[in-house]
Design a protein around this motif. Structure first.
Motif, PDB file in Angstrom:
ATOM      1  N   ASN A  82     -44.754  47.036 -10.269  1.00 21.98           N
ATOM      2  CA  ASN A  82     -45.643  47.596  -9.249  1.00 21.98           C
ATOM      3  C   ASN A  82     -45.069  47.596  -7.840  1.00 21.98           C
ATOM      4  OD1 ASN A  82     -47.601  47.905 -11.275  1.00 21.98           O
ATOM      5  ND2 ASN A  82     -48.284  45.795 -11.001  1.00 21.98           N
ATOM      6  N   VAL A  83     -44.181  46.634  -7.538  1.00 24.48           N
ATOM      7  CA  VAL A  83     -43.570  46.571  -6.208  1.00 24.48           C
ATOM      8  C   VAL A  83     -42.240  47.305  -6.199  1.00 24.48           C
ATOM      9  CG1 VAL A  83     -42.714  45.050  -4.391  1.00 24.48           C
ATOM     10  CG2 VAL A  83     -44.736  44.392  -5.713  1.00 24.48           C
ATOM     11  N   ASP A  84     -41.398  46.989  -7.194  1.00 25.71           N
ATOM     12  CA  ASP A  84     -40.091  47.655  -7.276  1.00 25.71           C
ATOM     13  C   ASP A  84     -40.178  49.029  -7.911  1.00 25.71           C
ATOM     14  OD1 ASP A  84     -39.043  45.371  -6.173  1.00 25.71           O
ATOM     15  OD2 ASP A  84     -38.489  44.483  -8.094  1.00 25.71           O
ATOM     16  N   LYS A  85     -41.349  49.366  -8.455  1.00 24.52           N
ATOM     17  CA  LYS A  85     -41.582  50.686  -9.063  1.00 24.52           C
ATOM     18  C   LYS A  85     -40.637  50.947 -10.239  1.00 24.52           C
ATOM     19  CE  LYS A  85     -44.697  51.531  -5.928  1.00 24.52           C
ATOM     20  NZ  LYS A  85     -46.123  51.406  -6.301  1.00 24.52           N
ATOM     21  N   LYS A  86     -40.488  49.925 -11.105  1.00 19.63           N
ATOM     22  CA  LYS A  86     -39.639  50.057 -12.292  1.00 19.63           C
ATOM     23  C   LYS A  86     -40.423  49.624 -13.531  1.00 19.63           C
ATOM     24  CE  LYS A  86     -35.224  49.281  -9.924  1.00 19.63           C
ATOM     25  NZ  LYS A  86     -34.011  48.430  -9.856  1.00 19.63           N
ATOM     26  N   PRO A  87     -41.475  50.365 -13.878  1.00 23.89           N
ATOM     27  CA  PRO A  87     -42.305  49.944 -15.012  1.00 23.89           C
ATOM     28  C   PRO A  87     -41.557  49.925 -16.335  1.00 23.89           C
ATOM     29  CG  PRO A  87     -42.917  52.141 -14.260  1.00 23.89           C
ATOM     30  CD  PRO A  87     -41.991  51.596 -13.233  1.00 23.89           C
ATOM     31  N   GLY A  88     -40.625  50.850 -16.521  1.00 26.39           N
ATOM     32  CA  GLY A  88     -39.842  50.856 -17.754  1.00 26.39           C
ATOM     33  C   GLY A  88     -39.004  49.601 -17.887  1.00 26.39           C
ATOM     34  N   ALA A  89     -38.322  49.231 -16.795  1.00 20.88           N
ATOM     35  CA  ALA A  89     -37.507  48.012 -16.801  1.00 20.88           C
ATOM     36  C   ALA A  89     -38.383  46.780 -16.988  1.00 20.88           C
ATOM     37  CB  ALA A  89     -36.718  47.911 -15.495  1.00 20.88           C
ATOM     38  N   ALA A 110     -49.834  42.112 -18.994  1.00 17.65           N
ATOM     39  CA  ALA A 110     -48.535  42.422 -18.397  1.00 17.65           C
ATOM     40  C   ALA A 110     -47.935  43.666 -19.045  1.00 17.65           C
ATOM     41  CB  ALA A 110     -47.578  41.242 -18.548  1.00 17.65           C
ATOM     42  N   VAL A 111     -48.027  43.740 -20.367  1.00 19.17           N
ATOM     43  CA  VAL A 111     -47.464  44.905 -21.068  1.00 19.17           C
ATOM     44  C   VAL A 111     -48.208  46.170 -20.675  1.00 19.17           C
ATOM     45  CG1 VAL A 111     -47.043  45.946 -23.319  1.00 19.17           C
ATOM     46  CG2 VAL A 111     -46.690  43.500 -23.001  1.00 19.17           C
ATOM     47  N   ASN A 112     -49.530  46.110 -20.659  1.00 14.14           N
ATOM     48  CA  ASN A 112     -50.312  47.297 -20.316  1.00 14.14           C
ATOM     49  C   ASN A 112     -50.053  47.742 -18.881  1.00 14.14           C
ATOM     50  OD1 ASN A 112     -51.474  47.364 -22.846  1.00 14.14           O
ATOM     51  ND2 ASN A 112     -53.233  46.117 -22.259  1.00 14.14           N
ATOM     52  N   ALA A 113     -49.901  46.786 -17.986  1.00 15.39           N
ATOM     53  CA  ALA A 113     -49.675  47.123 -16.581  1.00 15.39           C
ATOM     54  C   ALA A 113     -48.300  47.739 -16.351  1.00 15.39           C
ATOM     55  CB  ALA A 113     -49.822  45.878 -15.712  1.00 15.39           C
ATOM     56  N   THR A 114     -47.356  47.440 -17.252  1.00 17.17           N
ATOM     57  CA  THR A 114     -46.002  47.974 -17.070  1.00 17.17           C
ATOM     58  C   THR A 114     -45.786  49.268 -17.830  1.00 17.17           C
ATOM     59  OG1 THR A 114     -45.129  46.733 -18.955  1.00 17.17           O
ATOM     60  CG2 THR A 114     -45.046  45.656 -16.803  1.00 17.17           C
ATOM     61  N   ARG A 115     -46.790  49.668 -18.568  1.00 16.85           N
ATOM     62  CA  ARG A 115     -46.597  50.852 -19.402  1.00 16.85           C
ATOM     63  C   ARG A 115     -46.601  52.109 -18.557  1.00 16.85           C
ATOM     64  NH1 ARG A 115     -50.054  49.922 -24.105  1.00 16.85           N
ATOM     65  NH2 ARG A 115     -48.282  48.692 -24.816  1.00 16.85           N
ATOM     66  N   LEU A 116     -45.525  52.863 -18.662  1.00 13.74           N
ATOM     67  CA  LEU A 116     -45.466  54.179 -18.009  1.00 13.74           C
ATOM     68  C   LEU A 116     -46.427  55.129 -18.716  1.00 13.74           C
ATOM     69  CD1 LEU A 116     -41.622  54.667 -17.693  1.00 13.74           C
ATOM     70  CD2 LEU A 116     -43.208  54.711 -15.783  1.00 13.74           C
ATOM     71  N   ALA A 117     -46.579  56.312 -18.192  1.00 13.00           N
ATOM     72  CA  ALA A 117     -47.321  57.348 -18.904  1.00 13.00           C
ATOM     73  C   ALA A 117     -46.339  58.425 -19.331  1.00 13.00           C
ATOM     74  CB  ALA A 117     -48.396  57.954 -18.012  1.00 13.00           C
ATOM     75  N   PRO A 118     -45.335  58.063 -20.185  1.00 11.93           N
ATOM     76  CA  PRO A 118     -44.311  59.031 -20.533  1.00 11.93           C
ATOM     77  C   PRO A 118     -44.852  60.196 -21.332  1.00 11.93           C
ATOM     78  CG  PRO A 118     -44.140  57.091 -21.926  1.00 11.93           C
ATOM     79  CD  PRO A 118     -45.173  56.801 -20.888  1.00 11.93           C
ATOM     80  N   HIS A 119     -45.944  59.955 -22.055  1.00 12.74           N
ATOM     81  CA  HIS A 119     -46.476  61.025 -22.884  1.00 12.74           C
ATOM     82  C   HIS A 119     -47.143  62.113 -22.033  1.00 12.74           C
ATOM     83  CE1 HIS A 119     -45.447  58.535 -26.239  1.00 12.74           C
ATOM     84  NE2 HIS A 119     -46.224  57.560 -25.790  1.00 12.74           N
ATOM     85  N   ASP A 120     -47.421  61.788 -20.778  1.00 14.37           N
ATOM     86  CA  ASP A 120     -48.033  62.773 -19.897  1.00 14.37           C
ATOM     87  C   ASP A 120     -47.028  63.340 -18.892  1.00 14.37           C
ATOM     88  OD1 ASP A 120     -50.489  62.219 -21.085  1.00 14.37           O
ATOM     89  OD2 ASP A 120     -50.802  60.510 -19.750  1.00 14.37           O
TER      90      ASP A 120
END
Length: 460
Positions: free
Chosen positions: A193-200, A232-242
């Motif tokens: 959320n701060v570094d903007k790297k949800p995938g990482a 934690a997992v849900n918060a880091t999940r990108l929305a790649p399908h969208d």
């Protein structure tokens, strides 16, 4: 003294030559800070050093070099070692020490007091950590154990990259028994959320859970503190399908990828990913001998594919041209080409590239925001809009075809259906380089010319 940006990842890339006893690195905007790198032993000078083993081969020491205004005498004092003292903390520390020197005080007094306090704290908290419980040593133990699991070595390599890159700066030297789920969540959520790297962040959480499971299996911890932490997992999940590149972004990508300030191998890989829906890790494993130019395909062995099934990747003319151009670069680099060379080599032509293209796309600012997964979604979305059957789309993505459907297609039929649609996609991409309109279909909403004129008139 070579100047580099002193970050965790850059320090992991540091290399000494066999003839070097040691080397000192500095950072332009960190006055007085020095990172001294020294071999741990003379016998190690012939060791092939990688990001994964450099801490086993080198010592890393932080020093502060300063001159007291009143004496004009230059002094050097050790302030810590890496990674126990992170690069970011070392930089903050020397800036504080510079302020002390500017006031005419000798910082060695403060440094001695800090060391004494640290000894007292470590004794009080029991932080003289036994070797087998140190966070970094548990990572190495998991790496040593991994072959016995029979699982893909690439998975462990990714775990180490994630843990060394993001967790080590915080947990290096710590007792794994003292790492709490709350601390881990804080690290993961900050990355997302701060570094903007949800995938990482998501990858780090997976790696951490596996590491803690291993520690539990070995009896190092009584329970895995990262289980049941779905928030934690849900918060880091990108929305790649969208998320996919729309027609205008595809046009921009095709016309501008070669101008981006990223590594050349990454440009080639990203272009290939937009033409072919092959996963990053599957491209990374391709050897030159698998490319059958006369048959216009790449033949992937089953053990290199995610679904553990042999696959053919059809290579249309534009892809062949990209491959030929890149192979010329490799030939100029190595003097020859060999079938066992990797298409994307790492430290040597017979070792795969360990860096991930996401590391490179992160360097692109103010252009297009995307990840390699977005490129796969882009192909699927646009081909679906063009009328490609779902079964063929799954085959293009090298995914398992729905049970009960595959029996209606033999391998050759499905391959040629893939070929037909990949050819169509390649032609669309070349047209999209000139104009994004070629990707428009009757699914797109289009305002009539009469209403468009009426809207324009509102703002005249």
């Amino acid at each position: 003294m070579p100047k580099i940006e002193l970050t965790h990842n850059n320090i992991m890339r540091v290399r000494l030559l066999a003839g070097d006893k040691q080397k000192v690195f500095t950072q332009a905007d960190a006055k007085g800070l020095q990172l001294l790198v020294r071999w741990k032993g003379q016998s190690l000078t012939s060791t092939k050093v990688t990001r994964d083993n450099n801490r086993d081969v080198y010592h890393f020491f932080w020093f502060y070099r300063y001159t007291l205004p009143q004496t004009k005498k230059r002094n050097t004092v050790k302030i810590g070692d890496w990674p126990n003292l992170s690069a970011a903390d070392a930089i903050l520390k020397v800036r504080m020490l510079n302020a002390i020197v500017a006031n005419g005080e000798d910082p060695r007094i403060l440094i001695k007091e800090e060391k004494a306090d640290e000894v007292d704290i470590r004794k009080g908290l029991g932080l003289n950590v036994p070797s087998e419980y140190r966070f970094e040593n548990v990572i190495e133990a998991l790496d040593d154990f991994w072959p016995a699991t029979g699982k893909d070595p690439e998975t462990m390599r990714k775990y180490k990259v994630s843990l060394n890159g993001y967790a080590m700066p915080k947990f290096a030297g710590m007792d794994i028994r003292r790492i709490t789920g709350v601390e881990w969540d804080e690290l993961v959520l900050t990355l997302a959320n701060v570094d903007k790297k949800p995938g990482a962040a998501s990858n780090l959480h997976k790696a951490g859970r596996r590491l803690m499971s291993f520690a539990h299996e070995r009896g190092l911890i009584t329970f895995n503190p990262l289980l049941q932490r779905k928030d934690a997992v849900n918060a880091t999940r990108l929305a790649p399908h969208d998320r996919y590149l729309d027609s205008n972004e595809v046009h921009k990508f095709m016309g501008g990828i070669d101008e981006q300030q990223i590594e050349e191998w990454a440009k080639v890989l990203l272009k290939l990913m937009l033409f072919e829906s092959v996963r990053v890790e599957e491209w990374a494993r391709v050897r030159i001998g698998w490319i059958k130019f006369e048959d216009m395909r790449i033949e992937h062995p089953a053990e290199t594919m995610k679904n553990r099934k042999a696959a053919w990747t059809y290579t249309p003319d534009p892809v062949i041209e990209i491959l030929i151009s890149w192979l010329k670069v490799l030939k100029a680099r190595y003097g020859k080409l060999s079938p066992d060379f990797y298409l994307f080599p790492g430290d040597s032509p017979t070792e795969p590239q360990k860096a991930h293209p996401s590391d490179e796309t992160g360097k692109i600012g103010g252009w297009i925001s995307f990840s390699p997964k977005v490129l796969r979604k882009t192909i699927s979305t646009h081909l679906q809009r063009q009328g490609c059957p779902p079964t063929v789309l799954r085959a293009i993505r090298n995914q398992k075809v729905t049970e009960g459907v595959e029996e209606h297609y033999d391998f050759d039929d499905l391959y040629h259906m893939k070929k037909e649609w990949i050819d169509k996609w390649a032609k669309l991409l070349l047209k999209a380089k000139e104009s994004p309109e070629c990707l428009h279909t009757d699914r797109d909403s289009k305002l009539s010319s009469e209403l468009s004129s009426a809207v324009s008139g509102l703002f005249d």
